[in-house]
Write a protein that holds these residues in place. Structure first.
Motif, PDB file in Angstrom:
ATOM      1  N   THR A  98      25.400  61.793 108.203  1.00 39.20           N
ATOM      2  CA  THR A  98      24.285  60.859 108.380  1.00 39.20           C
ATOM      3  C   THR A  98      24.787  59.430 108.549  1.00 39.20           C
ATOM      4  OG1 THR A  98      24.042  60.411 106.024  1.00 39.20           O
ATOM      5  CG2 THR A  98      22.852  62.326 106.923  1.00 39.20           C
ATOM      6  N   LEU A  99      23.894  58.589 109.041  1.00 35.41           N
ATOM      7  CA  LEU A  99      24.237  57.176 109.186  1.00 35.41           C
ATOM      8  C   LEU A  99      24.606  56.563 107.839  1.00 35.41           C
ATOM      9  CD1 LEU A  99      21.449  56.118 111.721  1.00 35.41           C
ATOM     10  CD2 LEU A  99      23.904  56.293 112.199  1.00 35.41           C
ATOM     11  N   GLN A 100      23.887  56.942 106.796  1.00 38.01           N
ATOM     12  CA  GLN A 100      24.197  56.405 105.471  1.00 38.01           C
ATOM     13  C   GLN A 100      25.560  56.884 104.993  1.00 38.01           C
ATOM     14  OE1 GLN A 100      22.274  54.113 103.523  1.00 38.01           O
ATOM     15  NE2 GLN A 100      24.331  54.055 102.634  1.00 38.01           N
ATOM     16  N   TRP A 101      25.844  58.168 105.180  1.00 37.04           N
ATOM     17  CA  TRP A 101      27.149  58.702 104.787  1.00 37.04           C
ATOM     18  C   TRP A 101      28.260  57.997 105.547  1.00 37.04           C
ATOM     19  CZ3 TRP A 101      31.366  60.966 107.072  1.00 37.04           C
ATOM     20  CH2 TRP A 101      32.251  61.631 106.233  1.00 37.04           C
ATOM     21  N   SER A 103      28.209  55.018 106.942  1.00 41.20           N
ATOM     22  CA  SER A 103      28.303  53.645 106.466  1.00 41.20           C
ATOM     23  C   SER A 103      29.048  53.577 105.138  1.00 41.20           C
ATOM     24  CB  SER A 103      26.900  53.048 106.330  1.00 41.20           C
ATOM     25  OG  SER A 103      26.957  51.719 105.867  1.00 41.20           O
ATOM     26  N   ASP A 104      28.759  54.505 104.253  1.00 41.44           N
ATOM     27  CA  ASP A 104      29.433  54.537 102.949  1.00 41.44           C
ATOM     28  C   ASP A 104      30.935  54.756 103.110  1.00 41.44           C
ATOM     29  OD1 ASP A 104      26.997  54.179 101.696  1.00 41.44           O
ATOM     30  OD2 ASP A 104      26.749  56.298 101.154  1.00 41.44           O
ATOM     31  N   ASP A 109      29.742  46.626 106.803  1.00 35.82           N
ATOM     32  CA  ASP A 109      28.743  46.642 107.870  1.00 35.82           C
ATOM     33  C   ASP A 109      29.408  47.002 109.196  1.00 35.82           C
ATOM     34  OD1 ASP A 109      26.993  45.822 105.937  1.00 35.82           O
ATOM     35  OD2 ASP A 109      26.902  43.733 106.600  1.00 35.82           O
ATOM     36  N   ASN A 133      22.059  52.839 113.449  1.00 37.81           N
ATOM     37  CA  ASN A 133      21.814  52.118 112.211  1.00 37.81           C
ATOM     38  C   ASN A 133      21.295  50.707 112.522  1.00 37.81           C
ATOM     39  OD1 ASN A 133      24.085  50.575 112.862  1.00 37.81           O
ATOM     40  ND2 ASN A 133      25.256  51.165 111.066  1.00 37.81           N
ATOM     41  N   THR A 134      20.974  49.945 111.506  1.00 35.91           N
ATOM     42  CA  THR A 134      20.277  48.668 111.695  1.00 35.91           C
ATOM     43  C   THR A 134      21.158  47.590 112.313  1.00 35.91           C
ATOM     44  OG1 THR A 134      20.826  48.053 109.412  1.00 35.91           O
ATOM     45  CG2 THR A 134      18.687  49.095 109.786  1.00 35.91           C
ATOM     46  N   GLU A 159      16.281  59.874 112.805  1.00 32.87           N
ATOM     47  CA  GLU A 159      17.396  60.620 112.228  1.00 32.87           C
ATOM     48  C   GLU A 159      16.937  61.833 111.435  1.00 32.87           C
ATOM     49  OE1 GLU A 159      21.658  59.864 110.014  1.00 32.87           O
ATOM     50  OE2 GLU A 159      19.976  58.570 109.461  1.00 32.87           O
ATOM     51  N   ASN A 160      15.725  61.800 110.900  1.00 38.42           N
ATOM     52  CA  ASN A 160      15.288  62.925 110.063  1.00 38.42           C
ATOM     53  C   ASN A 160      15.082  64.222 110.844  1.00 38.42           C
ATOM     54  OD1 ASN A 160      12.943  62.038 111.355  1.00 38.42           O
ATOM     55  ND2 ASN A 160      11.635  62.527 109.618  1.00 38.42           N
TER      56      ASN A 160
END
Length: 263
Positions: A98-101, A103-104, A109, A133-134, A159-160
């Motif tokens: 995922t985008l969050q994964w 990014s982490d 950024d 992502n943003t 993304e969902n």
């Protein structure tokens, strides 16, 4: 502008071929690395791309980085390159990441576009989903659209629903190939030479898909158009329904989505 591929397997090669053919990038502006020497040698021989001595050098040489390695290698590759990433746009093609994964993993950024292409990209008929992502700019989206459009069609999605994309597009060529193989086997049972059987089956699938996309009719309506009263087709459809054809497809796609979500 220069683009680099970390991983030069089948999907990366399909993308390279498309963007070169559509003149999105010249071969001299495309860089590649791969853990397998044979893969990078093939890409250089086939497309005339540039190489980099390692992944960090590649990142420093380009404006766009495509992570085209298997999902299980994403964490280690990102850890390797993250210090070298500054203004580069990152494009990924792995399911489940995922985008969050992502990014982490980078820990800072970074402009990330997550995509899910499929293997028909190898013949210029790919279908790709993308979400951003943003930090991604409109200019980035335009650049990504030109890249993805070089080897087929694309859609920007939420993304969902990316796991659904994996099932309905990313993995689905395998289901279709199995169907074509089974159709050809049946035709061979009916006396048709195998080369002709594969051609007839493949062309039937290709033409049927074109009718869905070009005529704008519901698939059920198109199916009804083939099913004459008391005819051969409705008898075949009856057997497919009896054997759970549609349910099998739904269940296999649900399993695919579950697996994608867990990767």
């Amino acid at each position: 502008m220069k683009i680099g591929f970390i991983g030069c397997g089948n999907m990366a090669s399909a993308i390279m071929g498309g963007i070169i053919k559509e003149k999105v990038f010249a071969p001299t502006d495309i860089y590649g690395t791969d853990a397998l020497p044979a893969a990078i040698e093939k890409a250089v021989s086939q497309f005339g791309i540039q190489t980099a001595p390692d992944n960090v050098a590649l990142v420093k040489a380009v404006d766009i980085v495509v992570l085209a390695v298997k999902p299980q290698y994403y964490q280690s590759v990102i850890a390797e390159i993250t210090d070298a990433v500054s203004e580069q746009l990152i494009i990924t093609i792995a399911p489940g990441k995922t985008l969050q994964w992502l990014s982490d993993q980078f820990g800072k950024d970074v402009r990330i576009i997550r995509t899910m292409p499929n293997t028909p990209a190898m013949v210029g008929c790919g279908m790709t989903a993308m979400c951003c992502n943003t930090f991604v700019t409109e200019e980035d989206k335009e650049t990504a659209s030109r890249i993805l459009g070089g080897f087929g069609d694309y859609e920007i999605i939420a993304e969902n629903v990316m796991d659904a994309v994996v099932a309905v597009s990313g993995s689905s060529p395998a289901y279709v190939f199995m169907m074509i193989e089974a159709m050809a086997d049946a035709a061979v049972m009916g006396g048709m030479p195998r080369p002709q059987a594969y051609k007839f089956a493949a062309k039937a699938v290709q033409g049927s898909a074109a009718m869905v996309t070009e005529l704008g009719k519901h698939p059920g309506e198109l199916k009804d158009m083939v099913c004459s009263p008391a005819g051969t087709t409705i008898e075949a459809v009856r057997v497919l329904e009896e054997r759970g054809f549609r349910s099998a497809l739904i269940e296999c796609m649900q399993a695919c989505m579950d697996k994608a979500a867990s990767m």
